[in-house]
Design an enzyme around this catalytic site. Sequence first.
Site, short mmCIF file in Angstrom:
data_model
loop_
_atom_site.label_atom_id
_atom_site.label_comp_id
_atom_site.label_asym_id
_atom_site.label_seq_id
_atom_site.Cartn_x
_atom_site.Cartn_y
_atom_site.Cartn_z
N GLU A 134 0.83 -1.27 0.01
CA GLU A 134 -0.19 0.20 0.07
C GLU A 134 0.88 1.11 -0.09
OE1 GLU A 134 -0.38 -2.64 1.71
OE2 GLU A 134 -2.22 -3.53 0.77
N VAL A 135 2.00 1.21 0.72
CA VAL A 135 2.88 2.42 0.86
C VAL A 135 3.38 2.71 -0.70
CG1 VAL A 135 4.90 3.20 1.69
CG2 VAL A 135 3.39 2.36 3.32
N LEU A 136 3.84 1.33 -1.34
CA LEU A 136 4.55 1.33 -2.48
C LEU A 136 3.71 2.03 -3.47
CD1 LEU A 136 6.38 -1.99 -2.73
CD2 LEU A 136 7.34 0.30 -2.33
N ARG A 137 2.28 1.64 -3.60
CA ARG A 137 1.21 2.00 -4.54
C ARG A 137 1.08 3.63 -4.08
NH1 ARG A 137 -1.97 -3.05 -3.26
NH2 ARG A 137 -1.67 -4.25 -5.11
N GLU A 155 19.81 13.02 -3.56
CA GLU A 155 20.37 13.64 -2.50
C GLU A 155 20.98 12.68 -1.53
OE1 GLU A 155 20.03 16.98 1.33
OE2 GLU A 155 18.52 15.16 0.90
N ASP A 171 14.77 13.78 -2.15
CA ASP A 171 15.42 14.50 -0.69
C ASP A 171 15.69 13.27 0.13
OD1 ASP A 171 15.92 16.69 1.29
OD2 ASP A 171 14.27 15.14 2.25
#
Length: 540
Positions: A178-181, A257, A202
Site C-alpha cells: 500500500e505504501v509503494l502504491r 540527495e 530528498d
Amino acid sequence: PFSVLHVHCRTWMHLHTCRQNTHTQSKNNKFKHSRPKKPRSLRIYESHVGISSHEGKIASYKHFTSSVLPRIKDLGYNCIQLMAIMEHAFYASFGYQITSFFAASSRYGTPEELKELVDTAHSMGIIVLLDVVHSHASKNSEDGLNIFDGTDSCYFHSGPRGTHELWDSRLFNYSSWEVLRFLLSNIRWWLEEYCFDGFRFDGVTSMLYHHHGMGQGFSGDYNEYFGLQVDEDALVYLMLANHLIHTLYPNSITIAEDVSGMPAGGGGFDYRLAMAIPDKWIQLLKEFKDEDWNMGNIVYTLTNRRYLEKCIAYAESHDQALVGDKTLAFWLMDAEMYTNMSVLAPFTPVIDRGIQLHKMIRLITHALGGEGYLNFMGNEFGHPEWLDFPRKGNNENYHYARRQFNLTDDDLLRYKFLNNFDRDMSRLEERCGWLSAPQAYVSEKHEDNKIITFERAGLLFIFNFHPSKSYTDYQVGTALPGKFKIVLDSDAPEYGGHQRLDHNTDFFSEAFEHNGRPYSLLVYIPSRVALILQNADLPN
C-alpha cells in the site's frame, strides 16, 4: 526484489496506458507547450517560490512566473528545481515536513497557477524538477498521514523504527504494497498532472540505510554500501520509482540527495549531488588562510567521483543559506557587505577578496566538479543575507525569507558584477559544453604558486588562487597546438575585476612538453584570477 519490481511496473504500465487517453484532452487545455528536450548539460537553478520576492511576504506562483523565470532564462540556466511545492503545514520546515503529498502548496496560489509556471518555463526551453520528499513525512495527525487509521503503522513502521530522531518525523514502511502504491501514484501524479520533468529525491541517504546516515562517515569502502545496514525495501522502492519515471517519460531526470555515494546511484538515478564540495569550500573559508589552501586537496574533492557516475556539482545550495550557517558571500564579506558594496566607494581588501574568490570558487566548481551544476537562487549575485523563515523564534518575521533581486538591478552596487559573471559562465558552458564532456585532465596543481590548470571540452582553464602573486609568462601545458584567445576572464571590469589582461593579445602554444602535455604556452596570470582560453582553430 526484482520480481517485485517486475510485477509493480507491469501493473503501473497498464494503469498508465488506461489513463493516458482520459488525460490527453484535459492536458492540452492546461499546457500549451511541450516538454523541452533533455538538456545536454544540466544547469540547475534551485528555487523556492515563497521567498522569490524582495518584499517581506510569501510570493506567489504568478510572481515567480512573471518576475523570476525571465531572470533564470537570462542567466543561462536550463533547469529549475522547485522546492517546497508539496503541501506542508509549517512554512518554516522549508517544505520538508509534508502533510499532503498530492497537493500543490496553496500558500503560493492555485494549482492552475503552478501549471502556468511550469508551462511558461517549458516555453523558455527550461525543464522543471520537483523536490520530492519520500524519505519521511510530518508527524502531524490532524492534517497529515500520521495515525491515519488510528494506529502508528498505517503508512509507517510501528514503534521506534517509524520515527526519525533527528528530523522528528515519521518513516515510511517501504515493504508495504500500500505504501509503494501510494508513493508511486504520487510520482505519476506530479509527472502527469503538473508536467514536471523529473525529481530531486530528498533524504536518499536516510532511506538507504537503517542508520539513516546519522553519525556515519562514508569513505567509499564497498562494505559501507552492501551489508545488513542497507534498507533493502527502501532500495527496491527507489528502483521502482526510477524505473517507473524513466519508462513512462524517458527524457525525465532524477537526482539523488545522497551523501554516502551509493554505487550506481542508489537505485537508478541519473545524477547524485556532490555534497562534499560545498563542505570543502566552507572548511577552507572557516579554517585556513588563503596562502594555506591546498591545491591538490581542492582538485581531489572536485574530481573524486566514479567514472561514468554523474554528479551535480555546487559550491553552495539552500543548506548553506540557512540561518545558523553562512553563504560563501557571507563567509567572504559579511563584515562589510552592508557598508562597502557601493561602486562609489573604493575597493576595500575584504570586498575585493570576496568578489574575486566568489567568482573563482564558482567557476572551478562548475568546470571541474561534475556533469551538472546547481545554484541556489540569489547566491549567483552573492545575496547579502541568510535565509530564515518566519517562526516563533524570530517573532514570525519575513525579513530574511526573501531574495533581494533588486540589488542586481542597482547600477551603484557591486552585486551586478557577480551576477554578470554567473550569467556569462553559464552561457559559455552552453556554447562549449564542458559539463557533458569527459572529466577534465588536470595538468597542474602547484602548492607554492597556488595555480591549478586543467583542460576540458577543448578549453584551457587557469586559476591563480594566490592572494598577492601574479605571474608573467607562466608556462601552461596543453594538448593542442596553435593560437589561443581569452573567452572568460574573471578580472574583466564587467565582473568587478581589475582589468589586468589585454583581450586583444593572443597566446600561441609551441611544441614544448610541460606537465605531461605535448604543447605549452606562456600566459600572464594575475593574482586571484580565473581564465578560460580557447583554441582559435576549434569551432565556437
